[in-house]
Design a protein around this motif. Structure first.
Motif: not given
Ligand code: UFG
Length: 332
Positions: A121-122, A135-138, A142, A283, A285
């Protein structure tokens, strides 16, 4: 060794098949051709099949009894995964489970999994090491993180041993020019920039110049596809020798901005391209740069083509070979 390469007709999978064949392995490629190309599979046996088809998987495992499985079969577009999470969880999770279950049924112990930097993630810090929070964002990110966790459970319960390779930005092409990056539609920066230069598209759009980076454009860690594949070979060798499941971040540890990539593409090819400034892509980063130290220390992985210009040159040469052969086919 007998290796089953799932998704071996895609961009990275087809490079893997070529490398394994050159190393003398017996390779079977399993692919449903939903996004791959059969002509990219340069040797070994090709089986057209879908991971949703458990009977077909049983047939393949019965007939070929592989020593190990490498899995490249997944959908990879972050934006699409947000719009169609069903497609991503069905293919990237449910179908991968079918594959793992077939491995368990047929007592195949070793699995190499294509994971992604998207699981982080970010970034909370860069370079991103293996312990960085996930912390995957999508749904795409995930789906990859889910499989990494499922693999831990499968090892505990069924003894399935795995190495997950978290790719940063795969790019480039085999220096032979026989293979290239082919996605339909193409969404990746380097092939899009080269298509703009070749006249195949009108220009390249820079998605945001207001990031907190020196030139305001996003920074990514581009890793040559041949170096990625070399890491797979080393990872499998170590997994089979030690029986220890591992996770590695695969990048060069060096970031380049979108603007630097565009400038490098101009230098490498000697041509200009039209550059348009657009808004940020949701999305994205600002920076994604790997800390690849464990892959270097444990696998002895030293990328052969860390230089951005070489990565772009190989992509450019492979695009030239492809466009030429497409033109020849049209003329014939
Ligand atoms: N970009 C542009 N214009 C374009 C295409 C891309 O400015 O036309 C920018 C993007 O905004 C990004 C950079 O170029 O900043 C690289 O974009 P790519 O689409 O080439 O690659 P991503 O970093 O978005 O994606 C890669 C993998 C994904 C993975 C992700 C991890 O391709 O599968 O890294 O976050 F999920």
């Amino acid at each position: 060794m007998k290796i089953l390469v799932v998704g071996g007709a895609g961009y990275i999978g087809s490079h893997m098949v070529k490398m394994l064949l050159e190393q003398g392995h017996a390779v079977k490629t399993f692919d449903n051709l939903s996004s791959g190309f059969q002509d990219a599979v340069l040797g070994g046996d090709f089986i057209r099949g879908d991971l949703a088809d458990q009977a077909k998987l049983d047939e393949v495992f019965d007939a070929h009894q592989p020593d190990a499985v490498m899995d490249f079969a997944s959908h990879i577009r972050v934006d699409e995964s947000v719009k169609h999470p069903d497609k991503y969880y069905f293919n990237n999770v449910s179908n991968t489970l079918n594959l793992l279950n077939a491995m368990v049924r047929h007592e195949v112990e070793y699995f190499i999994f294509s994971s992604s930097a998207a699981i982080f993630g970010e970034p909370e810090y860069v370079p991103i090491d293996q312990a960085h929070p996930k912390n995957p964002l999508n749904p795409y990110g995930r789906s990859k993180w889910m499989i990494e966790q499922i693999l831990e459970d499968y090892e505990r319960a069924y003894g399935l041993k795995s190495t997950c390779l978290r790719y940063f930005n795969a790019a480039g092409a085999d220096p032979s020019g026989l293979l290239s990056e082919r996605h339909e539609p193409e969404t990746h920066l380097i092939p899009l920039a080269l298509q703009a230069i070749s006249g195949k598209r009108g220009g390249i759009c820079v998605y945001g110049r207001d990031y907190d980076t020196p030139d305001g454009t996003c920074i990514r860690d581009y890793i040559h596809v041949v170096d990625l594949c070399a890491a797979h070979g080393m990872a499998l060798g170590r997994l089979m020798a030690t029986g220890l499941s591992r996770r590695y971040n695969l990048g060069n540890g060096q970031g380049y901005s979108v603007q630097e990539v565009i400038d490098a593409a101009k230098r490498v090819t000697g041509y200009k391209m039209k550059v348009i400034d657009g808004p940020r892509r949701p999305g994205d980063p600002a920076r994604l740069v790997a800390d690849p130290t464990p892959a270097r220390e444990e696998l002895g992985w030293v990328p052969a083509y860390p230089d951005l210009e070489t990565i772009i040159l190989h992509a450019w040469e492979s695009l030239g070979v492809r466009l030429l052969s497409e033109r020849k086919r049209r003329v014939a």
